[in-house]
Design an enzyme around this catalytic site. Sequence first.
Site, PDB file in Angstrom:
ATOM      1  N   ASP A  99      -7.912   3.329   9.860  1.00  0.00           N
ATOM      2  CA  ASP A  99      -6.644   3.857   9.365  1.00  0.00           C
ATOM      3  C   ASP A  99      -6.432   5.254   9.937  1.00  0.00           C
ATOM      4  OD1 ASP A  99      -7.019   1.540   7.863  1.00  0.00           O
ATOM      5  OD2 ASP A  99      -6.095   2.383   6.073  1.00  0.00           O
ATOM      6  N   LYS A 173       1.231   2.235   7.397  1.00  0.00           N
ATOM      7  CA  LYS A 173       0.725   2.560   6.052  1.00  0.00           C
ATOM      8  C   LYS A 173       1.443   3.789   5.527  1.00  0.00           C
ATOM      9  CE  LYS A 173      -3.668   4.018   3.896  1.00  0.00           C
ATOM     10  NZ  LYS A 173      -5.127   4.170   4.136  1.00  0.00           N
ATOM     11  N   LYS A 207       1.235  -1.491   4.648  1.00  0.00           N
ATOM     12  CA  LYS A 207       0.280  -1.216   3.579  1.00  0.00           C
ATOM     13  C   LYS A 207       0.835  -0.109   2.700  1.00  0.00           C
ATOM     14  CE  LYS A 207      -4.378   0.553   2.588  1.00  0.00           C
ATOM     15  NZ  LYS A 207      -5.734   0.852   3.128  1.00  0.00           N
TER      16      LYS A 207
END
Length: 247
Positions: A99, A173, A207
């Site tokens: 990430d 995300k 996400k």
Amino acid sequence: MDIKNYLDSTYLKTNSQAGLSESENEAVAQKFIQEAIDENFKLIMIRPDRVALASQMIVEANSKVLVGTVIDFPEGSSSIIKKLEEAFECIQNGADELDFVCNYEAFKAGKIDLVKDEILKGTQLGLSNNKIVKWIIEVAALNDAQIAELTALIKNVVVANFKPEAYSSVFVKSSTGFFKTENDLPNGATISSITIMLNNASPLPVKAAGGVRTYKEAIEMIDLGVQRIGTSGAKAIANGEETSSKY
């Protein structure tokens, strides 16, 4: 629906953030890893220096829980070289998912080529090693137009440079969960920000991270279309309870 398949159980506090000694904070991290194994969450999200520990514990438990980690966390302002070095070390230590914190301040300053370059190279590194890649855009630091633009930029770089079968492995995300906002405003995923992301990310998945604190809120996010939820209160959410965690 098994909500645990959507939950990335997360523990990302440094020793100072947790107000703990190194050994005490290590014990908390181990507890989170073990909980992810026991509860069979999708993934345990841990800081880079604990990737090897998580990988070892999961292998020893013969578990299918994935290991995720954060790259250039939480500011995202390091050079692409440093981002790639950190990511490669995490891959070597057993990370399944990376990430990256996108350099959202560079984006806001109009340094679009820099942002495109890090997205391309970070995604290439992850995909070439069969890893899932997520790009954190830090929605609380952006206005609605910027959320849309940065999400679309990530999508466009991926679509232009990778084959369609790779799209499902590159997420956009929402948040680190650690951004400091004024007046205690939300610092993570909201219905509004996630809706904007979903409208601009497709065909990439989204996400939701930061601020999802109840089972109801998690279901709302899933119903909107998110494919993962990051939370440090995964067990409480899975049990239908409200978590006091702020990320």
